[in-house]
Design a protein around this motif. Structure first.
Motif, mmCIF file in Angstrom:
data_model
loop_
_atom_site.group_PDB
_atom_site.id
_atom_site.type_symbol
_atom_site.label_atom_id
_atom_site.label_comp_id
_atom_site.label_asym_id
_atom_site.label_seq_id
_atom_site.Cartn_x
_atom_site.Cartn_y
_atom_site.Cartn_z
ATOM 1 N N THR A 71 0.805 -1.225 0.000
ATOM 2 C CA THR A 71 0.000 0.000 0.000
ATOM 3 C C THR A 71 0.836 1.273 0.000
ATOM 4 N N PHE A 72 2.047 1.223 0.553
ATOM 5 C CA PHE A 72 2.879 2.431 0.512
ATOM 6 C C PHE A 72 3.268 2.751 -0.932
ATOM 7 N N LEU A 73 3.614 1.733 -1.713
ATOM 8 C CA LEU A 73 3.958 1.965 -3.118
ATOM 9 C C LEU A 73 2.759 2.509 -3.889
ATOM 10 N N LYS A 74 1.566 2.086 -3.497
ATOM 11 C CA LYS A 74 0.359 2.550 -4.185
ATOM 12 C C LYS A 74 -0.051 3.956 -3.749
ATOM 13 N N GLY A 75 0.589 4.466 -2.717
ATOM 14 C CA GLY A 75 0.209 5.774 -2.195
ATOM 15 C C GLY A 75 -0.981 5.713 -1.268
ATOM 16 N N GLN A 76 -1.361 4.489 -0.855
ATOM 17 C CA GLN A 76 -2.534 4.345 0.018
ATOM 18 C C GLN A 76 -2.178 4.410 1.497
ATOM 19 N N THR A 77 -0.903 4.212 1.825
ATOM 20 C CA THR A 77 -0.453 4.302 3.209
ATOM 21 C C THR A 77 0.504 5.477 3.324
ATOM 22 N N PRO A 78 0.096 6.532 4.013
ATOM 23 C CA PRO A 78 0.983 7.691 4.111
ATOM 24 C C PRO A 78 2.165 7.420 5.031
ATOM 25 N N LEU A 79 3.203 8.168 4.822
ATOM 26 C CA LEU A 79 4.414 8.031 5.619
ATOM 27 C C LEU A 79 4.115 8.166 7.107
ATOM 28 N N SER A 80 3.198 9.058 7.435
ATOM 29 C CA SER A 80 2.915 9.352 8.837
ATOM 30 C C SER A 80 2.302 8.178 9.587
ATOM 31 N N SER A 81 1.755 7.197 8.857
ATOM 32 C CA SER A 81 1.092 6.083 9.538
ATOM 33 C C SER A 81 1.979 4.845 9.661
ATOM 34 N N ARG A 136 19.746 -7.921 5.069
ATOM 35 C CA ARG A 136 19.902 -7.018 3.926
ATOM 36 C C ARG A 136 19.560 -7.775 2.646
ATOM 37 N N PRO A 137 19.184 -7.073 1.573
ATOM 38 C CA PRO A 137 18.879 -7.763 0.315
ATOM 39 C C PRO A 137 20.071 -8.583 -0.170
ATOM 40 N N ARG A 138 19.798 -9.769 -0.629
ATOM 41 C CA ARG A 138 20.870 -10.625 -1.147
ATOM 42 C C ARG A 138 21.428 -10.017 -2.427
ATOM 43 N N ASP A 155 13.976 -1.275 2.853
ATOM 44 C CA ASP A 155 13.651 -0.309 3.901
ATOM 45 C C ASP A 155 12.893 0.876 3.317
ATOM 46 N N LEU A 156 12.627 1.837 4.176
ATOM 47 C CA LEU A 156 11.815 2.991 3.774
ATOM 48 C C LEU A 156 12.496 3.798 2.683
ATOM 49 N N HIS A 157 13.793 3.957 2.790
ATOM 50 C CA HIS A 157 14.529 4.696 1.756
ATOM 51 C C HIS A 157 14.347 4.019 0.393
ATOM 52 N N ASP A 158 14.471 2.688 0.372
ATOM 53 C CA ASP A 158 14.278 1.942 -0.882
ATOM 54 C C ASP A 158 12.865 2.158 -1.424
ATOM 55 N N ALA A 159 11.883 2.087 -0.546
ATOM 56 C CA ALA A 159 10.486 2.199 -0.980
ATOM 57 C C ALA A 159 10.192 3.586 -1.541
ATOM 58 N N ASP A 253 17.146 -13.996 -24.952
ATOM 59 C CA ASP A 253 16.189 -12.885 -25.030
ATOM 60 C C ASP A 253 16.743 -11.652 -24.318
ATOM 61 N N GLU A 254 16.255 -10.508 -24.739
ATOM 62 C CA GLU A 254 16.625 -9.260 -24.082
ATOM 63 C C GLU A 254 15.354 -8.478 -23.779
ATOM 64 N N LEU A 255 15.181 -8.106 -22.509
ATOM 65 C CA LEU A 255 13.971 -7.408 -22.072
ATOM 66 C C LEU A 255 14.286 -5.933 -21.893
ATOM 67 N N PRO A 256 13.661 -5.044 -22.671
ATOM 68 C CA PRO A 256 13.866 -3.608 -22.455
ATOM 69 C C PRO A 256 13.411 -3.223 -21.054
ATOM 70 N N ALA A 257 14.147 -2.307 -20.422
ATOM 71 C CA ALA A 257 13.782 -1.892 -19.061
ATOM 72 C C ALA A 257 14.390 -0.529 -18.754
ATOM 73 N N ASP A 258 13.584 0.350 -18.205
ATOM 74 C CA ASP A 258 14.153 1.572 -17.629
ATOM 75 C C ASP A 258 14.063 1.540 -16.104
ATOM 76 N N LEU A 259 13.599 0.405 -15.565
ATOM 77 C CA LEU A 259 13.588 0.188 -14.113
ATOM 78 C C LEU A 259 13.699 -1.311 -13.864
ATOM 79 N N VAL A 260 14.619 -1.675 -12.967
ATOM 80 C CA VAL A 260 14.803 -3.084 -12.583
ATOM 81 C C VAL A 260 14.761 -3.165 -11.063
ATOM 82 N N VAL A 261 13.989 -4.100 -10.560
ATOM 83 C CA VAL A 261 13.959 -4.363 -9.119
ATOM 84 C C VAL A 261 14.491 -5.768 -8.889
#
Length: 441
Positions: A71-81, A136-138, A155-159, A253-261
Motif C-alpha cells: 500500500t505504501f507503493l500505491k500511495g494508500q499508506t501515508p508516511l505518517s502512519s 539485507r537484500p541478497r 527499507d523505507l529509503h528503498d520504498a 532474449d533481451e527485455l527492455p527496461a528503464d527500471l529493474v527491481v
C-alpha cells in the motif's frame, strides 16, 4: 513519518569513564526494526527495571515494513502512519531511542557485559546485549548491477526511491519471483507500468509454496497483465550513459527496461555478532530461549538462526524466519528470558503476501516432498493447499481463504489430526471438519 531526531547523550551509560548514575542493569538493543522495537517494549512490560537503549541505523523511529511493497507503493499508506509507536511511548516506557547511529564494534565479556561503539565514536556500556540487526537484500552477482535504475526493496529509503521511479517508468523488470518481487509486480502493473517477472526456478515462490499454489498465483498474475518468465536467469544488465536499458537473459532474449527491481532474498546482518565471537551459521545461532552461543546475548528477528519453533517440532531443524510474526513473537519470548521467565519460543510460523487481488496466507512450515490436498473454495479465486508429511498435516497455503487459514493455524497449534481423506471432502469447510475432529466421541 518525519525523520526522528537523534537524541543527545542522555543515557547514563554514554560516558564509560564517568560513574554510572543508575546501578540497575542496562539493556542495549542494537537494531530498531520490528524485532528490536518489540523487544524493548516487551522487556519493559515483563518487568525489566533498568535502562533500555534501542539503537537504529536509519534516521527514523521504528516503523512497520509490510506496507512498503504494497500500500505504501500505491500511495494508500501515508508516511505518517508507518511508525510503530509514538514518541510518547518511548518516553513513557523509559526507552532511550537512538536513531541514525551505526554500531560498528562490540566488545563482549564472558559474562555478557560489554561496550558497543558507533561509527561516530559514541559508546554504550551494557549489562545485557540484544542483537536485532535484521537482514539485507541478497546481492545478485550480475554485470552492471550498479546502473542507475536498478533497485532493491528492503527499507523505507528503498520504498521511497521505488515509488518515485514508478511514476515515470515505462518498462519494469523484476528479477526474482518471491513475495517482494510479486508484490512489486502487482502494484506496478496496476499502476500501468508494463512489468515482466524473471524467475530462475521452474515456478514462482519456489522455496515457500507448492507447485500447485504457484501455478494458481502465476495464472492470476498473467490475467492481471504481468508477464512471467520462469526457468531463465538474467545474464547481464545493459545500460547507456550509466542508466539501465535492458536485461539480457541466458536464453538469448533481451527485455527492455528503464527500471529493474532485484528481489532474490535476504541475508542476515550478523557481522557484529561474528566479530564479537558469537557462533553464526546463516544468522546468529540461538537456542529456544533466544540466547546466543555465549549464553547471555539475545538475538531476535531476521538475523537469528533458531530451532524450528513449531509445536510439533523436535527442535533439531534450524532455520531463519523472515516475518513480522516471528519478529514479534520471538521478541516476546526473548523478553521473558531477560526477565527470568525462561519460556521457550513455541509458535506456528505464518506468513502473508498481498499481490493485487490475491491474499496468500501460509501457516506452518512445509518441505518440497510433502504431499498435498488441494481444496477449491466456493467463491472464485479461493484455494487452499494442505501439506501433509505422512499422515500428519504440517502446513497450509490459503489463497483468498482467510477462514481456512485461521482454522488450520489453530489446528497446527493444537496438533489436531485431520486425515487427508477428510480434508479432501469439500462438502464441509475446514473449520467444520476440524470442529468435528475436536468433538469427543
Amino acid at each position: 513519518m518525519p525523520a526522528h531526531p537523534a537524541r543527545g547523550p542522555g543515557s547514563p551509560r554514554d560516558h564509560p569513564g564517568s560513574p554510572a548514575v543508575n546501578t540497575t542493569p542496562h539493556l542495549l538493543i542494537v537494531g530498531a526494526g520490528q524485532a528490536g522495537a518489540h523487544l524493548a517494549g516487551s522487556a519493559r512490560d515483563q518487568g525489566w527495571k533498568g535502562p533500555i537503549t534501542l539503537i537504529g541505523g536509519e534516521p527514523h523511529a521504528p516503523y512497520t515494513r509490510p506496507p512498503l511493497s504494497k500500500t505504501f507503493l500505491k500511495g494508500q499508506t501515508p508516511l505518517s502512519s508507518l511508525a510503530l509507536r509514538s514518541d510518547a511511548y518511548y518516553t513513557q516506557h523509559r526507552i532511550d531511542l537512538v536513531v541514525d547511529e551505526h554500531i560498528d564494534h562490540i566488545e563482549l565479556a564472558g559474562d555478557g557485559t560489554g561496550t558497543a561503539t558507533a561509527a561516530t565514536g559514541r559508546r554504550w556500556r551494557f549489562d545485557r546485549l540484544a542483537l536485532a540487526t535484521g537482514a539485507r537484500p541478497r546481492h545478485l552477482p550480475i554485470e552492471h548491477a550498479d546502473l542507475d535504475g536498478v533497485l532493491t526493496l528492503r527499507d523505507l529509503h528503498d520504498a521511497q526511491a521505488l515509488a518515485q521511479r514508478l511514476t515515470t517508468a515505462t518498462a519494469l523488470v523484476v528479477i526474482g519471483g518471491g513475495f517482494i518481487g510479486l508484490e512489486v509486480a502487482a502494484t506496478a502493473t496496476a499502476a500501468g507500468v508494463p512489468t515482466t517477472v524473471v524467475e530462475a526456478a521452474p515456478t514462482l515462490m519456489n522455496r515457500v509454496v507448492s507447485a500447485a499454489t504457484a501455478k494458481i498465483v502465476a495464472t492470476a498474475h498473467r490475467a492481471a497483465g504481468v508477464r512471467i518468465r520462469t526457468g531463465v536467469r538474467p545474464l547481464r544488465l545493459r545500460g547507456t550513459n550509466g542508466t539501465i536499458t535492458a536485461v539480457e537473459l541466458d536464453d538469448g532474449d533481451e527485455l527492455p527496461a528503464d527500471l529493474v527491481v532485484i528481489g532474490v532474498g535476504a541475508q542476515p546482518r550478523d557481522e557484529l555478532a561474528r566479530a564479537a565471537g558469537l557462533h553464526c551459521d546463516n544468522g546468529i545461532v540461538v537456542d529456544a530461549h533466544c540466547l546466543a552461543s555465549d549464553g547471555h546475548t539475545i538475538a531476535v528477528g531476521d538475523c537469528a538462526n533458531l530451532p524450528d519453533p513449531s509445536p510439533a517440532s523436535d527442535g533439531t531443524v534450524r532455520l531463519r524466519l523472515e516475518s513480522v510474526d516471528n519478529a514479534v513473537e520471538q521478541a516476546t519470548s526473548a523478553a521473558g528470558t531477560l526477565t527470568g521467565l525462561h519460556r521457550p519460543y513455541r509458535s506456528v510460523p505464518w506468513f502473508w503476501s498481498d499481490q493485487g487481488n490475491l491474499k496468500l496466507q501460509i501457516a506452518g512450515l512445509a518441505r518440497p516432498d510433502d504431499e498435498i490436498v488441494l481444496r477449491t473454495g466456493r467463491r472464485p479465486g479461493q484455494h487452499t493447499t494442505l501439506r501433509y508429511r505422512g499422515s500428519r498435516l504440517v502446513a497450509a497455503e490459503c489463497l483468498n481463504s482467510p477462514a481456512d487459514f485461521l482454522a488450520v493455524r489453530r489446528a497446527l497449534g493444537e496438533e489436531t489430526p485431520l486425515p487427508r481423506v477428510t480434508a479432501a471432502d469439500t462438502g464441509l469447510s475446514l473449520k467444520e471438519h476440524l470442529a468435528a475432529a475436536r468433538t469427543p466421541r
